[in-house]
Design an enzyme around this catalytic site. Structure first.
Site, PDB file in Angstrom:
ATOM      1  N   GLU A   6      -6.588  13.010   0.800  1.00  0.00           N
ATOM      2  CA  GLU A   6      -5.356  12.956   1.583  1.00  0.00           C
ATOM      3  C   GLU A   6      -4.380  14.057   1.140  1.00  0.00           C
ATOM      4  OE1 GLU A   6      -1.829   9.624   2.573  1.00  0.00           O
ATOM      5  OE2 GLU A   6      -3.374   9.216   1.061  1.00  0.00           O
ATOM      6  N   LYS A  34      -1.394  10.218  10.353  1.00  0.00           N
ATOM      7  CA  LYS A  34      -1.459   8.879   9.769  1.00  0.00           C
ATOM      8  C   LYS A  34      -0.560   7.905  10.515  1.00  0.00           C
ATOM      9  CE  LYS A  34      -1.260   6.783   5.133  1.00  0.00           C
ATOM     10  NZ  LYS A  34      -0.939   7.095   3.709  1.00  0.00           N
ATOM     11  N   CYS A  42      -6.182   6.793   4.194  1.00  0.00           N
ATOM     12  CA  CYS A  42      -5.759   5.865   3.140  1.00  0.00           C
ATOM     13  C   CYS A  42      -5.365   4.487   3.679  1.00  0.00           C
ATOM     14  CB  CYS A  42      -4.644   6.513   2.326  1.00  0.00           C
ATOM     15  SG  CYS A  42      -4.430   5.789   0.675  1.00  0.00           S
TER      16      CYS A  42
END
Length: 270
Positions: A40, A108, A140
């Site tokens: 990430e 995200k 994530c």
């Protein structure tokens, strides 16, 4: 399909050392590598709210352009994260970057506590076709919501790629959920996590590859590591031979409720 997992430490709030490491890894990729997956926000680490304006770049900025040049020279594709600037906002973004350019940009959608106040949440869960396979990306905290991976699988995703910045003590959470996301959607799931320390955090590493049948094909430890493996897509058909979750699910069962005379409620079965 041969993939390489690049489980590496990162520098937070700056770009130059991260970019240098990425370019070196791309240039030294083993022969036959099709795809390298990084963690990430690989290129900028985790910037703070005070740092984000100085380090974030658009997708056509100089940093991703340098990665694009390296990708073309090595004839590989990469999945790599960055802090993206777009229309005056900042996004935690991961791109699938091939020699022909950006094939998929995912922002995200589910912000972890340290993302809030730094990034804006994305609003789409897209898929792209690469080398004949449908690919989706999550980042994530996204994988802690089963609806995200299911949305990608519902669009035909066969390969789920997760860039991760997961820290202690939450490593076991993501190991478990990656197996679940692969198994419940009957697709390959690849997660590459950051390792090392930064910003007072110890990152858990433990990157992994899970088959469509839920078997762990490759698992790394906590330390910096590069590891390669081959994805056998015939396992997709094998996992769906006796049952196929997406086609057998009964969405309407969870879609409506009815109150009984006794005051209880139940899901309706049409």
């Amino acid at each position: 399909m041969q993939i390489q997992l690049a489980q590496i430490p990162l520098a937070d709030g700056c770009t130059a050392p991260n970019l240098a490491r990425v370019l070196a890894l791309i240039a030294s990729a083993p022969a036959g590598t099709d795809l390298i997956v990084f963690p990430e926000t690989t290129l900028m680490g985790f910037p703070t709210a005070d740092e984000i304006a100085a380090v974030a770049e658009p997708l056509d900025g100089p940093t991703l352009a340098a990665v694009q040049q390296a990708v073309r020279a090595a004839n590989v594709a990469v999945v790599i994260g960055l802090a993206e600037r777009l229309d005056g906002r900042f996004y935690n973004t991961t791109v699938l970057l091939a020699p022909e350019g950006v094939l998929l940009a995912y922002r995200k959608t589910h912000l972890w506590a340290s993302d809030v106040g730094v990034f804006t949440p994305g609003g789409q869960l897209p898929v792209a076709t690469w080398r004949g396979r449908k690919v989706g990306i999550l980042i994530c905290f996204d994988i802690e919501f089963p609806e995200t991976a299911r949305a990608l699988a519902s669009q035909g995703a066969e390969l789920l790629l997760v860039t991760n910045g997961n820290m202690d003590p939450y490593g076991p959470v993501h190991r478990t959920l990656m197996t679940a996301r692969a198994l419940e959607n009957q697709l390959f799931a690849v997660m590459v996590n950051r390792c090392g320390s930064g910003g007072g955090l110890d990152f858990a590493g433990e990157s992994m590859v899970v088959t469509p049948g839920g078997d762990i094909q490759l698992a790394l430890g906590r330390d910096e590591a590069l590891a390669s493996t081959t994805l056998d897509f015939s396992l997709l058909d094998a996992s769906r031979r006796d049952y196929h979750y997406l086609s057998q699910r009964r969405i309407a069962l969870a879609g409506e409720t009815s109150a009984s005379a006794a005051g209880a409620s139940a899901f309706l079965i049409p």
